[in-house]
Design an enzyme around this catalytic site. Sequence first.
Site: not given
Ligand code: NAP
Length: 461
Positions: A130-131, A157, A228, A262
């Site tokens: 979402w970020n 979500s 990522e 991130c």
């Molecule tokens: P997240 O909880 O991992 O959610 C990311 C996506 O993954 C959402 O669509 C989420 O769906 C889905 N998801 C969660 N658990 C899952 C599972 N077990 N199986 C399949 N899909 C799953 O992450 P966030 O809190 O939204 O984002 C923050 C993290 O993202 C931070 O660690 C940040 O550093 C990282 N990030 C990395 C980058 C990069 O380019 N490296 C860029 C941006 C963010 P739901 O919303 O339905 O749970």
Amino acid sequence: MGIASINPATGETLKTFESLSGAAISSAIDRAQATFEQYRQTEMAQRSEWLHRAAQILLDKKEHYGKIMTLEMGKPIAAAVAEVEKCALVCRYYADKAAEFLSDRLIPTDAGKSFVRYQPLGIVLAVMPWNFPFWQVFRFAAPALMAGNVGILKHASNVPQSALAIEEILLEAGFPEGAFQTLLIGANQVSQVIEDDRVKAATLTGSEGAGISLASAAGKQLKKTVLELGGSDPFVVMESADLETAVATAVAARMINNGQSCIAAKRFIVQESIVDQFLEKLTARYVALKVGDPMQPETEIGPLATPSIVHELVHQVQTAIEQGGTLVYGGDPDLLELDDSLKRGNFFPPTILSDLPLNAPIVQEEFFGPVAMVFRVPDLDAAIRLANHSPFGLGASAWSQNPAEIDRLINEIEAGSVFINSMVKSDPRLPFGGIKRSGYGRELSEEGIREFVNIKTVWVK
Ligand code: NAP
């Protein structure tokens, strides 16, 4: 929580959605596969025309799309509009460059003719955070569609309206129905998609846990993934640096997206001789930051996206203090003076922690919010050692005016990118991605478009 837009500045539920049934997911995959059979035959020039049109739609309605993002996840409105503009940029970049990146590559051998041809794989699943609700998706969709793949998006979500808007933009631009579909599904439904034979690969941007889960499911099916994941980027400042510019950039690099990026700088590693000056200047700038309603143009720091991110950050800051860190500024959400309308919002104050013991376990964690950790180091060896003292390896920013120091910083920091005298940022022309627990594979640039293609070797006698 379900799939819903909840305004993080006020706590108001704006819209809720039902998640798709298993049967509806199957129909969407049927549609994607049928579209792929036709879509892969389309001319590159046609795809390019559609993508240019998508860019124009984004620019024409940038305020509208920016507002959707701000209301769903709280980024300041000016940053949201800038994000829409950046999406237009990545669309135009791949619309113009994909033909060159994917043209046959002749390689002289003892064959009559030998070359490499790049062909689409089919349906690619994108699981997105979402970020940066628009940017994360467009930086996947633009190259994937230009390469002749079709996309299925499972967005976070809490940003369903952003997810639906992106599908609409691509349809309005002319891409055929089924070329890019948003599926409103929960994380627990992702396995159905990845286990379907017709889905050929997946990309995920998000947390380590989500990455592990998706990559395990894809691994069982022998499908390629790009991940990522998180980061705890170092921001190294040596005595030779231009301190004033370094501090100003440090604030921008930590505070981007209310601290939820991130590639935000998270660990400030400063040479001992200048660390007190650095802390003083950093604190002065933190004090001046305007926290408040993200829809107001003058706001610099809006709310965090969800209440759970605030709780996590409160817990991490307390743990950091218990483990020996010093709270220099901020730390307590109750200290913020906010309008009554924002009292139920997910606000967290700009916070500075310093002098955490290097063996404190919390030092290894990612702080996803406006919290800076400042460390003091005697010399370059210690700075590099500390920069690498992290499970992550996404980006790094390093500040020095000494060519020998710069050379070592470029060579020795373990990260997917190193920015010298500048903050880490993504750019369509440059590869983006991490090493270590920040993931693998690359997005953007020529490298990004080649992640989801069959790199076919052709030998003609
Ligand atoms: P997240 O909880 O991992 O959610 C990311 C996506 O993954 C959402 O669509 C989420 O769906 C889905 N998801 C969660 N658990 C899952 C599972 N077990 N199986 C399949 N899909 C799953 O992450 P966030 O809190 O939204 O984002 C923050 C993290 O993202 C931070 O660690 C940040 O550093 C990282 N990030 C990395 C980058 C990069 O380019 N490296 C860029 C941006 C963010 P739901 O919303 O339905 O749970």
